[in-house]
Design a protein around this motif. Structure first.
Motif, mmCIF file in Angstrom:
data_model
loop_
_atom_site.group_PDB
_atom_site.id
_atom_site.type_symbol
_atom_site.label_atom_id
_atom_site.label_comp_id
_atom_site.label_asym_id
_atom_site.label_seq_id
_atom_site.Cartn_x
_atom_site.Cartn_y
_atom_site.Cartn_z
ATOM 1 N N ARG A 301 11.811 58.742 34.773
ATOM 2 C CA ARG A 301 13.085 58.021 34.705
ATOM 3 C C ARG A 301 13.573 58.021 33.270
ATOM 4 O O ARG A 301 12.915 57.491 32.391
ATOM 5 C CB ARG A 301 12.897 56.570 35.180
ATOM 6 N N ILE A 302 14.694 58.638 33.072
ATOM 7 C CA ILE A 302 15.217 58.750 31.712
ATOM 8 C C ILE A 302 16.214 57.632 31.475
ATOM 9 O O ILE A 302 17.063 57.349 32.326
ATOM 10 C CB ILE A 302 15.884 60.136 31.517
ATOM 11 N N LYS A 303 16.059 56.978 30.345
ATOM 12 C CA LYS A 303 17.043 55.961 29.949
ATOM 13 C C LYS A 303 17.528 56.308 28.554
ATOM 14 O O LYS A 303 16.776 56.207 27.588
ATOM 15 C CB LYS A 303 16.385 54.578 29.944
ATOM 16 N N LEU A 304 18.742 56.733 28.465
ATOM 17 C CA LEU A 304 19.294 57.082 27.160
ATOM 18 C C LEU A 304 19.889 55.837 26.533
ATOM 19 O O LEU A 304 20.767 55.207 27.105
ATOM 20 C CB LEU A 304 20.402 58.126 27.314
ATOM 21 N N GLU A 305 19.386 55.496 25.362
ATOM 22 C CA GLU A 305 19.948 54.335 24.675
ATOM 23 C C GLU A 305 20.144 54.655 23.209
ATOM 24 O O GLU A 305 19.312 55.319 22.607
ATOM 25 C CB GLU A 305 19.033 53.111 24.852
ATOM 26 N N GLY A 306 21.224 54.164 22.650
ATOM 27 C CA GLY A 306 21.504 54.413 21.241
ATOM 28 C C GLY A 306 22.210 55.743 21.051
ATOM 29 O O GLY A 306 22.660 56.364 22.002
ATOM 30 N N ASP A 307 22.302 56.170 19.812
ATOM 31 C CA ASP A 307 22.980 57.434 19.543
ATOM 32 C C ASP A 307 22.153 58.263 18.574
ATOM 33 O O ASP A 307 21.297 57.747 17.867
ATOM 34 C CB ASP A 307 24.379 57.182 18.973
ATOM 35 N N THR A 308 22.407 59.533 18.577
ATOM 36 C CA THR A 308 21.657 60.422 17.696
ATOM 37 C C THR A 308 22.497 61.638 17.346
ATOM 38 O O THR A 308 23.494 61.937 18.005
ATOM 39 C CB THR A 308 20.331 60.858 18.338
ATOM 40 N N TYR A 309 22.082 62.311 16.302
ATOM 41 C CA TYR A 309 22.795 63.475 15.813
ATOM 42 C C TYR A 309 21.771 64.547 15.522
ATOM 43 O O TYR A 309 20.824 64.313 14.772
ATOM 44 C CB TYR A 309 23.558 63.094 14.537
ATOM 45 N N ALA A 310 21.905 65.688 16.150
ATOM 46 C CA ALA A 310 20.981 66.786 15.891
ATOM 47 C C ALA A 310 21.784 67.973 15.415
ATOM 48 O O ALA A 310 22.901 68.197 15.874
ATOM 49 C CB ALA A 310 20.224 67.156 17.162
ATOM 50 N N ARG A 311 21.244 68.710 14.482
ATOM 51 C CA ARG A 311 21.971 69.887 13.991
ATOM 52 C C ARG A 311 21.019 71.041 13.757
ATOM 53 O O ARG A 311 19.853 70.846 13.435
ATOM 54 C CB ARG A 311 22.726 69.554 12.710
ATOM 55 N N ILE A 312 21.561 72.224 13.943
ATOM 56 C CA ILE A 312 20.773 73.438 13.728
ATOM 57 C C ILE A 312 21.666 74.491 13.082
ATOM 58 O O ILE A 312 22.878 74.314 12.981
ATOM 59 C CB ILE A 312 20.216 74.010 15.051
ATOM 60 N N GLU A 313 21.031 75.568 12.675
ATOM 61 C CA GLU A 313 21.774 76.697 12.140
ATOM 62 C C GLU A 313 21.875 77.749 13.229
ATOM 63 O O GLU A 313 20.904 78.423 13.544
ATOM 64 C CB GLU A 313 21.034 77.241 10.905
ATOM 65 N N SER A 314 23.044 77.876 13.809
ATOM 66 C CA SER A 314 23.237 78.927 14.806
ATOM 67 C C SER A 314 23.690 80.184 14.063
ATOM 68 O O SER A 314 23.969 80.129 12.875
ATOM 69 C CB SER A 314 24.280 78.487 15.837
ATOM 70 N N PRO A 315 23.774 81.329 14.724
ATOM 71 C CA PRO A 315 24.221 82.534 14.006
ATOM 72 C C PRO A 315 25.584 82.358 13.349
ATOM 73 O O PRO A 315 25.891 83.044 12.382
ATOM 74 C CB PRO A 315 24.290 83.582 15.110
ATOM 75 N N ARG A 316 26.380 81.446 13.856
ATOM 76 C CA ARG A 316 27.726 81.276 13.315
ATOM 77 C C ARG A 316 27.827 80.180 12.271
ATOM 78 O O ARG A 316 28.796 80.128 11.525
ATOM 79 C CB ARG A 316 28.690 80.971 14.449
ATOM 80 N N GLY A 317 26.837 79.315 12.234
ATOM 81 C CA GLY A 317 26.888 78.232 11.266
ATOM 82 C C GLY A 317 26.243 76.986 11.827
ATOM 83 O O GLY A 317 25.399 77.060 12.712
ATOM 84 N N GLU A 318 26.671 75.847 11.311
ATOM 85 C CA GLU A 318 26.007 74.608 11.684
ATOM 86 C C GLU A 318 26.571 74.085 13.003
ATOM 87 O O GLU A 318 27.715 73.654 13.065
ATOM 88 C CB GLU A 318 26.189 73.574 10.565
ATOM 89 N N VAL A 319 25.745 74.124 14.034
ATOM 90 C CA VAL A 319 26.121 73.524 15.312
ATOM 91 C C VAL A 319 25.445 72.172 15.386
ATOM 92 O O VAL A 319 24.271 72.042 15.061
ATOM 93 C CB VAL A 319 25.671 74.395 16.492
ATOM 94 N N ALA A 320 26.189 71.164 15.783
ATOM 95 C CA ALA A 320 25.594 69.841 15.850
ATOM 96 C C ALA A 320 26.033 69.150 17.123
ATOM 97 O O ALA A 320 27.059 69.479 17.706
ATOM 98 C CB ALA A 320 25.990 69.023 14.636
ATOM 99 N N CYS A 321 25.211 68.225 17.546
ATOM 100 C CA CYS A 321 25.476 67.511 18.787
ATOM 101 C C CYS A 321 25.308 66.020 18.508
ATOM 102 O O CYS A 321 24.264 65.589 18.013
ATOM 103 C CB CYS A 321 24.486 67.988 19.841
ATOM 104 N N TYR A 322 26.326 65.265 18.783
ATOM 105 C CA TYR A 322 26.255 63.816 18.650
ATOM 106 C C TYR A 322 26.206 63.240 20.048
ATOM 107 O O TYR A 322 27.107 63.463 20.855
ATOM 108 C CB TYR A 322 27.467 63.285 17.888
ATOM 109 N N LEU A 323 25.125 62.530 20.337
ATOM 110 C CA LEU A 323 24.865 62.083 21.695
ATOM 111 C C LEU A 323 24.769 60.566 21.715
ATOM 112 O O LEU A 323 24.052 59.964 20.918
ATOM 113 C CB LEU A 323 23.552 62.716 22.171
ATOM 114 N N VAL A 324 25.511 59.954 22.612
ATOM 115 C CA VAL A 324 25.463 58.497 22.755
ATOM 116 C C VAL A 324 25.015 58.170 24.164
ATOM 117 O O VAL A 324 25.508 58.753 25.132
ATOM 118 C CB VAL A 324 26.860 57.865 22.493
ATOM 119 N N GLY A 325 24.054 57.258 24.279
ATOM 120 C CA GLY A 325 23.606 56.813 25.591
ATOM 121 C C GLY A 325 23.915 55.341 25.776
ATOM 122 O O GLY A 325 23.934 54.573 24.805
#
Lengths: 375, 164
Positions: A301-325
């Motif tokens: 059972r997944i419970k997403l709470e809070g927010d987070t920011y993850a980033r990586i270097e894709s071939p094109r540049g910095e891809v990032a994902c901001y996720l809020v639960g």
């Protein structure tokens, strides 16, 4: 405007600026990009990008689907680098849920994303050279890319859009003999890379078309928030893999290639050198890949709470994902940072004052994927 | 086509005009290079080294005025839909359309979302549907072969009249 008027007066002619609409169907816009250009003869006064022809509601879909159902959609944002896009999403979820990823899965992700970088840069190399009139390079690049796609297909079951990464690991282990197959590919690829340099790099026509064309200074690149090869070509040594290491990048030493002039040629050289570095990184990964599970422990059972920011270097540049639960098992909000969207804003700076043909070179050199720009 | 072994007229071929016209039409389907989304990459792959569209007599054309076939490789949204229609209208008859991939067939993974047109057949008539997300190059080639079969069955009257 004033310039045109004074020139007209001196020459005793009457001229006016021309508005030319380029796209959305145009062979060198790499998708459905529309560029609105104001021209003075052959000179570009202004180039403005009109986007949205491939808006596919990705962020809204991510709010409506279960988390594992979002992974295929992340593939389809940047369809040339599907693995890295999956990676940033699953990294965000894992960060929020504090899920431990087993080392073998980490290494598989690491190898796959570096192979993906090679595949993506290969396609860029082919299309960029084709934009500048060298059709041969396109066919050469696809020859190598097809072999790489065979490896991807053997591991993930798909050629382009893999749906391979899972929250907590990867879907399945690599096939027997994966190391040998990849190593064989890399050995061939290194030879081919030399061939590409012989074919294109020293080519006088290619140099004239790219050197000093589409210049972006380091200040401009930073001010606009550029990342990846576009930023590095302007001489800024910034790479998310170094600045904020994820997976196992901190274990290995690798070069971050940079340019000096920030022109199309430097962007080309940076990407070519990045492929060389990726080859080295894949070799490191293959040598150190541990045995073990490929899936970590993920709560049922997944419970997403809070927010987070993850980033990586894709071939094109910095891809990032901001996720809020908000405490449910779905994302309350997902925001995607796409490097191509940022780089496209630099188009006016690159194209201004150049010729129309240079505009094509500039568009090609930023390596846009419209799926990622519009999402 | 029948090859006649005629002693006085060697190398003479007799064939109904309809079959000759259809044969030439299906053997040189120039397609419009109109990359929309992910499927466009597979379309490029089909045109590139390994799969090689050229052997079907298919060469990409950048202008709709010179193309016979429009492969629609990708999601059609509200903003691009009328452009697709314009491009289709700019193509000269006879013209054919292949809907490539789930998105072009009915919206695919994006079916029913705001802004998405659920299938390109809501905008222009489609001859062959190639499923997949994205379809493999082999699948696209199979779609082209099916289209060639379809063209071989067509009559000589204009397609617009045949539809009406």
């Amino acid at each position: 405007m004033a310039e045109i008027a004074t020139r007209d007066e001196q020459l005793g002619v009457r001229s006016e600026e021309l508005f030319v609409n380029m796209g959305p169907q145009h062979p060198s816009t790499h998708g459905v990009l529309r560029v609105l250009t104001r021209l003075d003869g052959e000179k570009v006064l202004e180039a403005e990008a009109d986007i949205g022809y491939l808006h596919r509601c990705f962020e809204k879909i991510a709010e409506k689907r279960k988390l594992f159902q979002v992974i295929p959609y992340t593939d389809r944002t940047d369809y040339l680098a599907a693995i890295t896009n999956e990676l940033v999403f699953v990294m965000a979820v894992e960060k929020l849920l504090e899920i431990e990823v087993p080392p073998r899965a980490q290494y598989i992700r690491f190898i796959m994303s570096e192979l993906q970088r090679i595949a993506s840069h290969l396609l860029w190399f082919g299309t960029f050279a084709m934009d500048l009139g060298a059709t041969t390079a396109f066919l050469y690049a696809w020859r190598e890319r097809e072999r790489l796609l065979d490896i991807f297909e053997a591991v993930t079951g798909a050629r382009m859009l893999y749906n391979y990464l899972r929250i907590g690991g990867v879907r399945n282990d690599v096939f027997d003999g994966f190391e040998a197959t990849v190593e064989k590919y890399l050995r061939d690829f290194e030879k081919r890379l030399k061939e590409y340099h012989d074919l294109v790099t020293g080519n006088r026509i290619f140099e004239v078309r790219t050197q000093g064309v589409g210049v972006v200074t380091a200040e401009e690149a930073i001010a606009y928030g550029a990342s990846g090869p576009v930023l590095r070509a302007s001489g800024v040594k910034y790479d998310v893999r170094k600045a904020d290491p994820y997976l196992v990048y901190d274990k290995y030493d690798f070069e971050v290639p940079t340019g000096q002039n920030g022109d199309c040629y430097d962007r080309y050289i940076v990407r070519m050198k990045e492929m060389e570095e990726s080859v080295k990184l894949v070799r490191h990964g293959l040598a150190d890949m541990p045995a073990g599970d490929v899936m970590g422990k993920v709560p049922r059972r997944i419970k997403l709470e809070g927010d987070t920011y993850a980033r990586i270097e894709s071939p094109r540049g910095e891809v990032a994902c901001y996720l809020v639960g908000d405490g449910s098992d779905q994302a309350y909000r997902l925001s995607w940072r796409s490097p191509c969207f940022v780089h496209l804003q630099l188009l006016n700076i690159m194209a201004r004052g150049g010729l129309v043909a240079d505009l094509i070179a500039s568009i090609g050199s930023i390596d846009i994927v419209m799926g990622e720009v519009d999402r | 086509m029948g090859l006649i072994d005629h002693e006085e007229l060697p190398g003479i071929v007799t064939v109904p005009l309809r079959r000759l016209v259809n044969w030439s039409r299906k053997s040189s389907l120039w397609y419009l290079l109109f990359g929309i989304a992910c499927c466009a990459i597979e379309m490029m792959a089909t045109g590139a080294s390994r799969y090689d569209f050229d052997r079907f007599g298919m060469i990409f054309r950048a202008s709709p005025r010179q193309s016979d076939l429009m492969i629609v490789p990708g999601t059609i949204n509200e903003k691009i839909a009328d452009r697709v229609k314009v491009l289709y209208d700019q193509m000269a008859e006879p013209r054919w359309v292949i809907a490539m991939g789930g998105c072009a067939i009915n919206g695919g993974p994006y079916h029913g979302e705001y802004n998405i047109v659920d299938g390109v057949d809501r905008v222009i008539p489609v001859d062959v549907y190639v499923p997949g997300c994205p379809p493999r190059p082999e699948a696209l080639m199979h779609g082209v072969l099916l289209l060639q079969e379809k063209i071989a069955r067509e009559g000589l009257e204009s397609r617009a009249a045949a539809r009406a």
